[in-house]
Design a protein around this motif. Sequence first.
Motif, PDB file in Angstrom:
ATOM      1  N   SER A 383      -3.764  29.438  -5.403  1.00 48.51           N
ATOM      2  CA  SER A 383      -2.953  29.231  -4.194  1.00 48.51           C
ATOM      3  C   SER A 383      -3.782  29.414  -2.917  1.00 48.51           C
ATOM      4  CB  SER A 383      -1.776  30.209  -4.185  1.00 48.51           C
ATOM      5  OG  SER A 383      -2.281  31.514  -4.195  1.00 48.51           O
ATOM      6  N   HIS A 385      -5.919  27.655  -1.379  1.00 47.60           N
ATOM      7  CA  HIS A 385      -6.049  26.535  -0.440  1.00 47.60           C
ATOM      8  C   HIS A 385      -4.699  25.974  -0.016  1.00 47.60           C
ATOM      9  CE1 HIS A 385     -10.248  26.865  -1.261  1.00 47.60           C
ATOM     10  NE2 HIS A 385     -10.021  26.734  -2.562  1.00 47.60           N
ATOM     11  N   HIS A 386      -3.632  26.706  -0.307  1.00 46.32           N
ATOM     12  CA  HIS A 386      -2.315  26.209   0.076  1.00 46.32           C
ATOM     13  C   HIS A 386      -2.133  26.191   1.592  1.00 46.32           C
ATOM     14  CE1 HIS A 386      -0.149  26.917  -4.028  1.00 46.32           C
ATOM     15  NE2 HIS A 386      -0.953  25.875  -4.022  1.00 46.32           N
ATOM     16  N   ARG A 387      -1.382  25.183   2.053  1.00 41.56           N
ATOM     17  CA  ARG A 387      -1.132  25.033   3.491  1.00 41.56           C
ATOM     18  C   ARG A 387      -0.202  26.157   3.985  1.00 41.56           C
ATOM     19  NH1 ARG A 387       1.850  21.707   6.994  1.00 41.56           N
ATOM     20  NH2 ARG A 387       3.486  21.389   5.477  1.00 41.56           N
ATOM     21  N   LYS A 389       1.388  29.868   3.453  1.00 38.46           N
ATOM     22  CA  LYS A 389       1.127  31.138   2.746  1.00 38.46           C
ATOM     23  C   LYS A 389       2.077  32.218   3.247  1.00 38.46           C
ATOM     24  CE  LYS A 389      -3.759  30.380   2.078  1.00 38.46           C
ATOM     25  NZ  LYS A 389      -5.033  30.505   2.703  1.00 38.46           N
ATOM     26  N   ASP A 491       5.241  28.072  -3.468  1.00 40.04           N
ATOM     27  CA  ASP A 491       4.396  27.228  -4.336  1.00 40.04           C
ATOM     28  C   ASP A 491       5.050  25.843  -4.501  1.00 40.04           C
ATOM     29  OD1 ASP A 491       2.177  26.751  -5.966  1.00 40.04           O
ATOM     30  OD2 ASP A 491       3.261  27.328  -7.786  1.00 40.04           O
ATOM     31  N   ASN A 494       4.696  23.878  -1.207  1.00 35.02           N
ATOM     32  CA  ASN A 494       3.327  23.381  -1.012  1.00 35.02           C
ATOM     33  C   ASN A 494       3.073  22.088  -1.764  1.00 35.02           C
ATOM     34  OD1 ASN A 494       1.569  24.944   0.759  1.00 35.02           O
ATOM     35  ND2 ASN A 494       2.144  26.674  -0.520  1.00 35.02           N
ATOM     36  N   LYS A 495       3.901  21.821  -2.788  1.00 31.45           N
ATOM     37  CA  LYS A 495       3.707  20.594  -3.577  1.00 31.45           C
ATOM     38  C   LYS A 495       4.546  19.432  -3.049  1.00 31.45           C
ATOM     39  CE  LYS A 495       2.602  23.296  -7.626  1.00 31.45           C
ATOM     40  NZ  LYS A 495       3.183  24.021  -8.746  1.00 31.45           N
TER      41      LYS A 495
END
Length: 498
Positions: A383, A385-387, A389, A491, A494-495
Amino acid sequence: MSDRLFIFDTTLRDGEQVPGCQLNTVEKIQVAKQLELLGVDVIEAGFPVSSPGDFNSVIEISKAVTWPAICALTRAVQRDIDVAAEALQFAKRKRIHTGIGTSDSHIKYKFNSNREEIIERAVAAVKYARKYVDDVEFYAEDAGRTDNEYLARVVEAVIKAGATVVNIPDTTGYCLPSEYGAKIKYLMEHVDGIHNAILSTHCHNDLGMATANTMAGVQNGARQVEVTVNGIGERAGNTSLEEVAMIIKCHNDIDIETNINTQKIYPTSRMVSSLMNMPVQPNKAIVGRNAFAHSSGIHQDGVLKNVQTYEIINPRDVGIDDNSIVLTARSGRAALKNRLSALGVNPTQDKLNEIYDEFLKLADKKKDINDDDILVLAGADRSQHHRIKLEYLQVTSGVGVRSVASLGLSISGEKFEAAASGNGPVDAAIKALKKIINRHMTLKEFTIQAISKGSDDMGKVHMQVEYDNHVYYGFGANTDIIAASVEAYIDCINKFKM
Ligand code: KIV
Ligand code: ZN
């Protein structure tokens, strides 16, 4: 000498088709290397024409793995076969797996065709694939519901055309073991040239009969089985590798052997479950948490007197080591590295340092760090590199009061904050989250699972959130179950394709 049963693993193809279980190429390589250690004969690495990701994974797995044959799936379509052959260019041993539906319903509704034309297409596909590779497997999709006489004609034709293995899938998991066994027997007895190829089982578990059907196939002459680790796969899943391997090992009356190193079964199961975020049901045969737990007084008494009274498998034979929960806050990097390696994870020194830092933080919160905790930590940077957080989360809740949550998010580096009250702490936290992410999204499924036993344990949360007519799958793991829930929701977000 005993007959050899070939183990064809399709965890990375049929198993990986499960929504929410997708792996990236690095993770697939990790699983493929573990499958090699486990001793599978064939790894079905993907369906290269289906996406650039699958194409690339087949290329990279081919480079990373030495011993097992690498197999790529295709439809009976020339372009699929061209792409599969290209994806297999680096494999030391390569197989193309091509095929077409053979049941009347597939022929009529899927292909708007007829039986003769299907045989012609099957033969053409096998001949075309043989131009690229010597090892061609043909699948007769929905063979379970295909009548035996016609199926025998298809099998005979594809063997004549050069198929080395013929797969008889019970695609819908419909067959009874007696019926599936009889189908294999019929083919063994009625197909001219059957000894020029190997018959393979490929059973789905819709009615809970996948392993029984596979074994019926083996007892009637199939010499390859298509399986997945933990039995994962679409709908109710595929035949599970560990069940077939242990049936063969336990039953001396079945005079057949596999190349499986059964002591690698448990670490492989944990790795696949952890990377795919797919929990193993506690009572799952061989690898479930309770598979070797004797809880009733009568059983415990019997096992203490003689373990064979209630135990047909020694847990050590499948790689379950009672001493596996050994890491604590005092364990050093070397101990962590050692345990990770036993679980099939071999990080670089930098990555090991990162995992170790997280390990120490977790060890502050809980006494014993178990294998699942370690695998979660090893995968935690997924996670990174998730935009979006989670920066912080504060919740107050209790009996007789309404829960209130405030949280802070970082979205592409920018900070946002919100607070909300709700019907319980998770509801309050998600309402606060939705105030920041102002989209129409609906929680479809929410599963909480404690990783092992203690109250200080890490909780894992799996979620499905619907947005814009798509369902997205998310995962979170934390010793704080409310935080794990919010992380799982984030999560999913983020997708989103937005
Ligand atoms: O279940 C099935 O029929 C399959 C084939 C594509 C082999 O997975
Ligand atoms: Zn399948």
